[in-house]
Design a protein around this motif. Structure first.
Motif, mmCIF file in Angstrom:
data_model
loop_
_atom_site.group_PDB
_atom_site.id
_atom_site.type_symbol
_atom_site.label_atom_id
_atom_site.label_comp_id
_atom_site.label_asym_id
_atom_site.label_seq_id
_atom_site.Cartn_x
_atom_site.Cartn_y
_atom_site.Cartn_z
ATOM 1 N N ASN A 4 0.817 -1.212 0.000
ATOM 2 C CA ASN A 4 0.000 0.000 0.000
ATOM 3 C C ASN A 4 0.853 1.264 0.000
ATOM 4 O OD1 ASN A 4 -2.482 -1.453 0.162
ATOM 5 N ND2 ASN A 4 -2.104 -1.781 2.351
ATOM 6 N N ALA A 5 2.163 1.114 -0.196
ATOM 7 C CA ALA A 5 3.070 2.253 -0.144
ATOM 8 C C ALA A 5 2.959 3.104 -1.401
ATOM 9 C CB ALA A 5 4.506 1.760 0.033
ATOM 10 N N GLN A 9 7.727 6.114 -1.364
ATOM 11 C CA GLN A 9 8.134 5.187 -0.309
ATOM 12 C C GLN A 9 8.808 3.932 -0.869
ATOM 13 O OE1 GLN A 9 4.177 4.868 1.376
ATOM 14 N NE2 GLN A 9 4.806 5.983 3.229
ATOM 15 N N LEU A 10 8.612 3.688 -2.158
ATOM 16 C CA LEU A 10 9.172 2.492 -2.787
ATOM 17 C C LEU A 10 10.440 2.780 -3.587
ATOM 18 C CD1 LEU A 10 5.865 0.808 -4.010
ATOM 19 C CD2 LEU A 10 7.272 0.161 -2.036
ATOM 20 N N GLU A 11 11.042 3.930 -3.355
ATOM 21 C CA GLU A 11 12.304 4.232 -4.021
ATOM 22 C C GLU A 11 13.377 3.242 -3.553
ATOM 23 O OE1 GLU A 11 13.421 8.269 -3.427
ATOM 24 O OE2 GLU A 11 11.923 9.065 -4.822
ATOM 25 N N ILE A 12 14.224 2.815 -4.488
ATOM 26 C CA ILE A 12 15.247 1.819 -4.192
ATOM 27 C C ILE A 12 16.634 2.409 -4.422
ATOM 28 C CG2 ILE A 12 16.105 -0.494 -4.712
ATOM 29 C CD1 ILE A 12 13.399 -1.153 -5.916
ATOM 30 N N TRP A 105 3.697 -2.382 -7.574
ATOM 31 C CA TRP A 105 3.166 -1.019 -7.740
ATOM 32 C C TRP A 105 3.181 -0.620 -9.218
ATOM 33 C CZ3 TRP A 105 4.382 3.652 -9.790
ATOM 34 C CH2 TRP A 105 3.656 4.748 -9.345
ATOM 35 N N GLU A 106 4.285 -0.913 -9.914
ATOM 36 C CA GLU A 106 4.401 -0.518 -11.311
ATOM 37 C C GLU A 106 3.458 -1.317 -12.211
ATOM 38 O OE1 GLU A 106 8.275 0.017 -12.994
ATOM 39 O OE2 GLU A 106 9.140 0.735 -11.112
ATOM 40 N N VAL A 107 3.332 -2.612 -11.959
ATOM 41 C CA VAL A 107 2.405 -3.422 -12.760
ATOM 42 C C VAL A 107 0.982 -2.914 -12.579
ATOM 43 C CG1 VAL A 107 1.396 -5.716 -13.077
ATOM 44 C CG2 VAL A 107 3.859 -5.481 -12.723
#
Length: 266
Positions: A4-5, A9-12, A105-107
């Motif tokens: 749910n981020a 927040q999902l930066e790598i 998230w991207e899909v």
């Protein structure tokens, strides 16, 4: 929680050559992926192949396969493109939980966009790699049953009769110099297609090989749209043009006939 981020927040971030690097989007397109059916929009996960950056993602690669790899073809000749693929690869090994959440998230985002356009979404998970996604990330296929996932593979176990694939994951076996003609025939008889690179231009691909129909795999990349039980002919690209070709090498001469195959017909 990560499911749910937000994108922020999902930066790598990954470590490479003593520096911290931010990883960009995991899904991308390229010219070949754009060559798809009119009803599909296609994206791919482009990870640096082989053991580049210290991690192996092509466990069944062969010497001729490695020397013919198209990793540095097209946009891959640019250092920035190669670095981007290396960073995604390192994200898989250094930040796997975050990688999975970001890919989900991207899909989801691409699926929403495709649906709004009245299109279906297809994703090639291994553009340059050969990761066994159905084992290491099976939940991805369950989460997106309407998304068509597909890949090429050189891992023979993945096309074995007892191997289970998700219903929305299509594999085409990719022949190498170590693949026997008998194995190819067995796959075709079971409705599994085999991709073969031929030493010719895309408009000069043979009509048949080993007695089976050859379709032009250069017309599009969406292998899940191919009829079952055929050979997918591919013209040689990149460094593969420099490789020798005959009936039993990685690059096949379309005018040569395998001695191994002929011996079995006697």
């Amino acid at each position: 929680m990560l499911h749910n981020a937000t994108k922020k927040q999902l930066e790598i971030n990954v470590e490479f050559q003593g520096k911290t690097h931010k990883v960009g989007n995991l899904l991308s397109d390229n010219e070949k992926l754009k060559l798809s059916g009119q009803d599909y929009i296609v994206y791919g996960v482009q990870l640096a192949p082989g053991d580049i950056a210290g991690h192996e993602v092509c466990p069944s690669r062969t010497p001729e396969c490695s020397s013919s790899c198209i990793f540095t073809s097209g946009r891959g000749r640019f250092t920035s493109t190669q670095l981007g693929r290396i960073k995604r690869k390192l994200a898989w090994f250094q930040q796997r939980t975050l990688f999975k959440a970001r890919l989900i998230w991207e899909v989801r985002s691409k699926l929403q966009s495709a649906t709004k356009k009245g299109l279906r979404l297809a994703i090639r998970l291994n553009v340059f790699s050969d990761i066994v996604w159905e084992k290491v990330f099976p939940e991805l296929f369950d989460m997106f049953p309407t998304v068509q996932f597909y890949d090429y593979t050189k891992i023979q176990a993945r096309v074995a009769p007892n191997w289970k694939l998700p219903a929305n994951y299509h594999l085409t076996f990719s022949r190498s110099e170590n693949t026997t003609d008998e194995f190819i025939v067995d796959l075709i008889h079971r409705g599994i297609n085999v991709a073969i690179p031929f030493n010719c231009k895309k408009d000069e691909l043979p009509k048949t090989h080993l007695g089976y129909k050859v379709i032009n795999g250069d017309k599009h990349d969406s292998r899940f749209m191919d009829p079952a039980g055929v050979i997918v002919g591919l013209s040689v690209k990149g460094d593969g043009k420099k490789q020798p070709s005959n009936a039993n090498s990685f690059i096949v001469n379309p005018n040569a006939t395998s001695k191994r195959f002929l011996l079995n017909l006697v």
